[in-house]
Design an enzyme around this catalytic site. Structure first.
Site, PDB file in Angstrom:
ATOM      1  CD  GLU A 184      -3.223   0.886   1.915  1.00 55.92           C
ATOM      2  OE1 GLU A 184      -3.484  -0.263   2.296  1.00 55.92           O
ATOM      3  OE2 GLU A 184      -4.001   1.845   2.072  1.00 55.92           O
ATOM      4  CG  ASN A 227      -5.491  -0.279   5.732  1.00 57.84           C
ATOM      5  OD1 ASN A 227      -5.991   0.230   6.729  1.00 57.84           O
ATOM      6  ND2 ASN A 227      -5.172   0.427   4.661  1.00 57.84           N
ATOM      7  CE  LYS A 304      -6.185   2.749   8.693  1.00 58.21           C
ATOM      8  NZ  LYS A 304      -5.777   2.904   7.270  1.00 58.21           N
ATOM      9  CD  GLU A 308      -7.715   5.912   5.903  1.00 65.03           C
ATOM     10  OE1 GLU A 308      -6.910   4.982   5.763  1.00 65.03           O
ATOM     11  OE2 GLU A 308      -7.546   7.056   5.444  1.00 65.03           O
ATOM     12  NE  ARG A 353      -8.445  13.153   7.226  1.00 65.29           N
ATOM     13  CZ  ARG A 353      -7.949  12.603   6.137  1.00 65.29           C
ATOM     14  NH1 ARG A 353      -8.561  12.784   4.969  1.00 65.29           N
ATOM     15  NH2 ARG A 353      -6.858  11.874   6.169  1.00 65.29           N
ATOM     16  CE  LYS A 377      -1.032   8.427   8.845  1.00 66.42           C
ATOM     17  NZ  LYS A 377      -1.795   8.397   7.585  1.00 66.42           N
ATOM     18  CG  ASP A 382      -2.800  10.906   5.208  1.00 66.93           C
ATOM     19  OD1 ASP A 382      -1.826  10.361   5.732  1.00 66.93           O
ATOM     20  OD2 ASP A 382      -3.532  10.352   4.356  1.00 66.93           O
ATOM     21  CD  GLU A 404       2.199   6.148  10.974  1.00 63.13           C
ATOM     22  OE1 GLU A 404       1.708   5.585  11.972  1.00 63.13           O
ATOM     23  OE2 GLU A 404       1.629   6.147   9.873  1.00 63.13           O
ATOM     24  CD  GLU A 410      -0.663   8.202   0.860  1.00 62.33           C
ATOM     25  OE1 GLU A 410      -0.124   7.824   1.910  1.00 62.33           O
ATOM     26  OE2 GLU A 410      -1.896   8.223   0.690  1.00 62.33           O
TER      27      GLU A 410
END
Ligand code: GCW
Length: 720
Positions: A184, A227, A304, A308, A353, A377, A382, A404, A410
Site C-alpha cells: 500500500e 490495514n 490501526k 478507514e 477532519r 503522524k 495525512d 510516525e 505518497e
C-alpha cells in the site's frame, strides 16, 4: 579547516567506479579509497581485527568490518584471536571482556546503555589501536558501522574519541506490505517478504535489508500493512514470520506485526472482539504466548483501529484505551508493546477532519498502560508536503507518544520525484509545542524526556521494495538512511546527513557532493512549491494521489480537495481560527497566538489556517494570487536547474545511476509544469486575475488537465 577537508576529499575521490551500478549496495558500497596512499593509511591504522566475543551479532560485526575495511583498503583484513605484538589493531570488546582491562577508556561504559558504543584510539605496549567498546554485542555492531562511516565519509582515524547512544528506544520501519506482496502506497516494486517461499527459502536480500537497517540504527520492523490481514497471526504464517525474525535477530532487529482487531472472530469463530470480553482476552493472551514461543524477542503489535474501515474497540462501545490496554495486558508479561495509531477520523463526523484525532485521544491521557505508545503522524491531516505539527504532541503528558513519519512519498511524487525528506523530519522534530514551556520540542516529547516517559518509539513508513535499488528512485535511498540517522539522534542536521549519505553513496566524489547536497536540501521545499505552496493541502488527484486534483469535489467530503482549499471569489484557504473551525484551540497559547492572525502566520502555513483574500498583500510585497503563481513557477524553475546541474555530473557518476536520475528529473519537470498549470488555471476561475509577469502561460486549458488520467499508479489500494 574547511579547506583541509576539501583537500582530503579531493585526494580520496577519483577511485569512484564508473561502471554500471544498479544501486543495490545502498550506502554500504565500500569501493576502494582513491589513492594508494589513502589505502595504505587505512591499512596502517587497522592491520587486523580482534574480537574476543563470539555471538552471532559479533560475527556480523566482524564480517561487516572485513567486508568494509577490505573493500575500502583494497586488501583483506585478518581476524586475530588476540591483540598482536606488532601492528595496529581494531579491538571489539564489551564491558566484561578482559581485553579491555589494560586499556584506558575515556569514561566507563555505563552511560552508553544497552545499544550505545564508544570508539577510541588507544595505545597498548607501544602498539596503537582502535577500540570499539559497548555494553552489549549490538553496541559493537552499531560501533562497527559508525567506524566504517568515518572512513566512508573521509574523516581522519587518528585520535578517535566518539561515543553515541540512541535517543529513542524503539526505532521502527513500518511496512505497509500485504501478504499478497503488493505494498500500500509502495512504489518501489513488490514487498520484500516472499511469504509463499517462507519459511524454507530465505533470500539473501533479507540479510542485506537487515544490514542496511542496522547500519543506521533501525531496530524494529513491522512487517505487515496496518490495514491488517488476520492471516498473519495463524500458525502457518507465524512460522514464516519466525524465519524472518531469525535472520534479523543478529542485527538487533525485532519483528512486530499488525494485529487486526477482529482476529478472534476471523480466526477462531468467536462472536465478538469486544476487548472486555473474557474469551476475547483469553484468545489474545494465548495468541501472544504462541508468538513468543516461536519468536522470543517479538516486539509487539502495531494497530490501526476504527479508522478507514478497520475494526476496533468502538465497534463494541469501548474506547481506544480499552482496546489498546487489552492487547497490552497480553503482551506485558513478555516485554512486548502495543503501538496504537492515532490516525482516526470519520466521514460522518461534521468536525474539521484535522481536529478529530485530538478530540478522541486527548481526553484519554493517562489511561493507557505503560507498554502502550500512541503513534501520531507528524501532522494532523495525512503526510502532506507540509503540515503544522500534530496538536497531540505535548497534549498527552501522561502517555507515551510515538512519531510516525512517511518515507514512501505518497503525496510527494512517489519514487518518480526527488524529495529528500530529512528537512521535513527535522522541521517536525524541532517544532516547539510549548507544552512544558519553551523548548518542549517534538523530539523531547517522543524521546520521553519532556515528561519522563519510560517507553519511546519512532516509526517510518517504509519506501522499500523489490526494485533492484530498493527505493525506485536511486536518490530516495537517502530517505531510508536519513530516517534511521534521525531516529537514533534527532539532533543531527538534515544537511550533515545529506552530506554523509552523498559521500557514502558516491564514493567521496567532491563534485557530486557539491552538486547533490544542495539539490537534496532544496528538494522537499521545491515539491511544496510546485504542488501545495503557502499551506495548501490535500489538492492532489483522487485515490492514487499522484498529480494535481484541486477540482476533486465528489465522493466522501473529507477526501475531496474542495473541502480543504475552500476557494471562492473572495479568496483561498481553510479558516481554522476562532472565526472558523477553531482547530487552533488544540495548540498551546504560544502557537495559537502566532497562527491566529494572518500577519503573524508563517507564509508556509498561511492557507492551512486562514481564508485569505486574493488581493491581500503579503509581507513579500505581493498579493496572494501573485505570490501563489510565483511559488508554482519557482518550483518548476528549481527542477530545471537540477536537470542542468545533474547534466554536469555526467562522467562523474556511474552511467546507470546517472541516466536513471536524469530521466526521472525530466519527468519531474513535466509533472511540476502540470501541477503549476492545472492548479493556477483552476484557481484563476475564482481569482479572476491574470498570471503575473514571469509566470509561464499554461500550454493547455483547464479541461485538458482535468481530463488527464493516470492509470494503475503503483501502491494504490483500489488497484491492488
Ligand atoms: O494516507 C492514508 C493512505 C492510506 C493509509 C492510511 C493510513 C495504510 O492513503 O493508504 O492506509 O493513510 O495511514 O492508515
Amino acid at each position: 579547516m574547511k579547506q583541509f577537508f576539501r583537500l582530503l576529499l579531493v585526494l580520496m575521490a577519483g577511485a569512484a567506479s564508473l561502471h554500471a551500478d544498479d544501486g543495490y549496495r545502498l550506502w554500504l558500497r565500500y569501493e576502494p579509497l582513491a589513492t594508494q596512499a589513502q589505502r595504505d593509511y587505512l591499512r596502517e591504522q587497522i592491520a587486523c581485527i580482534v574480537a574476543p566475543g563470539s555471538s552471532p551479532t559479533v560475527e556480523k560485526a566482524v564480517a561487516e568490518l572485513q567486508r568494509g575495511l577490505g573493500g575500502l583498503s583494497g586488501q583483506p583484513v585478518d581476524l586475530r584471536a588476540a591483540v598482536p605484538e606488532l601492528g595496529s589493531f581494531l579491538l571489539l570488546a564489551t564491558a566484561d571482556d578482559e581485553a579491555l582491562d589494560d586499556l584506558e577508556l575515556a569514561d566507563d561504559l555505563d552511560e552508553l546503555g544497552p545499544e550505545g558504543y564508544r570508539i577510541q584510539s588507544v595505545e597498548r605496549d607501544g602498539q596503537t589501536g582502535i577500540v570499539i567498546a559497548a555494553n552489549r554485542d549490538i553496541g559493537l555492531l552499531y560501533g562497527s558501522f559508525a567506524l566504517l562511516r568515518e572512513v566512508q565519509t573521509a574523516h581522519s582515524l587518528s585520535h578517535l574519541d566518539l561515543a553515541s547512544k540512541p535517543h529513542i528506544q524503539r526505532r521502527l520501519l513500518n511496512h505497509w506490505d500485504n501478504l499478497t506482496r503488493t505494498v500500500e502506497r509502495g512504489t518501489a516494486g513488490q514487498s520484500l517478504w516472499e511469504w509463499f517461499q517462507l519459511p524454507d527459502y530465505r533470500t539473501p536480500r533479507y540479510e542485506d535489508y537487515a544490514r542496511a537497517c542496522a547500519s543506521v540504527g533501525i531496530n524494529g520492523v513491522s512487517l505487515t500493512n496496518v490495514n491488517a490481514d488476520a492471516l498473519v497471526l495463524t500458525p502457518q504464517y507465524l512460522e514464516k514470520v519466525a524465519a524472518l525474525a531469525d535472520v534479523f535477530r543478529p542485527y538487533g532487529i525485532r519483528v512486530y506485526l499488525t494485529a487486526r482487531f477482529s482476529a478472534p472472530m476471523e480466526l477462531a469463530g468467536l462472536d465478538t472482539a469486544d476487548p472486555l470480553d473474557d474469551d476475547v482476552r483469553d484468545w489474545w493472551q494465548d495468541k501472544v504466548s504462541e508468538i513468543y514461543a516461536r519468536i522470543p524477542d517479538f516486539g509487539g503489535f502495531l494497530v490501526k483501529a476504527n479508522s478507514e474501515g478497520q475494526p476496533g474497540p468502538q465497534d463494541y462501545g469501548r474506547n481506544h484505551a480499552e482496546g489498546a490496554n487489552m492487547l497490552a495486558d497480553a503482551l506485558a508479561p513478555h516485554d512486548g508493546i502495543v503501538i496504537w495509531r492515532a490516525f482516526v477520523y470519520a466521514a460522518e463526523e461534521q468536525e474539521d477532519r484535522v481536529k478529530q484525532a485530538y478530540n478522541e485521544f486527548q481526553p484519554l491521557d493517562g489511561q493507557f498502560r505503560d507498554n502502550v505508545a500512541i503513534q501520531i503522524k507528524n501532522g494532523p491531516l495525512d503526510f502532506m508536503p507540509r503540515e503544522p505539527v500534530h496538536p497531540l504532541f505535548g497534549a498527552m503528558p501522561e502517555t507515551n507518544l510515538a512519531l510516525e513519519l512517511q518515507l514512501t512519498q505518497e503525496y510527494l511524487g512517489t519514487s518518480v520525484q526527488l524529495a529528500y525528506l530529512a528537512p521535513l523530519y527535522e522541521e517536525v522534530l524541532d517544532t516547539d509545542t510549548f507544552a512544558e514551556g519553551p523548548g518542549s520540542t517534538v523530539a523531547k516529547v517522543i524521546d520521553g524526556s519532556l515528561t519522563d516517559r519510560k517507553l519511546s518509539v519512532i516509526s517510518g513508513v517504509a519506501n522499500i521494495g523489490t526494485d533492484r535499488n530498493w527505493t525506485g528512485h536511486p536518490l530516495a535511498q537517502s530517505n531510508w538512511y536519513a530516517y534511521g540517522r534521525l531516529a537514533w539522534n534527532p539532533e543531527l542536521s538534515s544537511d550533515q546527513i545529506a552530506q554523509e549519505w552523498t559521500r557514502m553513496s558516491f564514493d567521496r566524489n567532491p563534485a557530486v557532493e557539491d552538486t547533490l547536497v544542495p539539490m537534496l536540501m532544496a528538494s522537499r521545499e521545491t515539491v511544496v512549491d510546485y504542488s501545495m505552496p503557502l499551506g495548501l493541502h490535500h489538492i492532489m488527484a483522487w485515490d492514487h494521489h499522484y498529480g494535481p486534483g484541486p477540482w476533486v469535489d465528489q465522493g466522501r467530503p473529507d477526501w475531496t480537495a474542495t473541502y480543504y482549499h475552500r476557494a471562492d471569489r473572495e479568496g483561498l484557504g481553510f479558516d481554522r481560527t476562532s472565526q472558523g473551525s477553531n482547530a487552533l484551540e488544540q495548540y498551546a497559547p504560544e502557537l495559537r497566538q502566532r497562527w491566529e492572525r494572518i500577519e503573524t502566520t508563517p507564509l508556509n502555513l498561511l492557507l492551512w489556517f486562514h481564508h485569505v483574500p486574493w488581493d491581500y498583500r503579503l509581507r513579500t510585497g505581493n498579493i496572494l494570487w501573485d505570490e501563489l503563481a510565483y511559488r508554482y513557477q519557482r518550483g518548476v524553475d528549481a527542477v530545471r536547474e537540477w536537470e542542468q546541474a545533474w547534466a554536469d555530473l555526467q562522467g562523474q557518476i556511474d552511467a546507470q545511476r546517472y541516466a536513471h536520475v536524469a530521466a526521472l528529473l525530466k519527468r519531474q519537470e513535466k509533472d511540476a509544469v502540470q501541477w503549476r498549470d492545472a492548479v493556477l488555471l483552476y484557481f484563476q476561475q475564482f481569482s479572476q486575475r491574470p498570471l503575473p509577469a514571469g509566470v509561464e502561460a499554461p500550454a493547455h486549458d483547464l479541461e485538458y488537465y482535468q481530463n488527464l488520467q493516470e492509470h494503475y499508479v503503483p501502491g494504490t489500494p483500489s488497484h491492488q
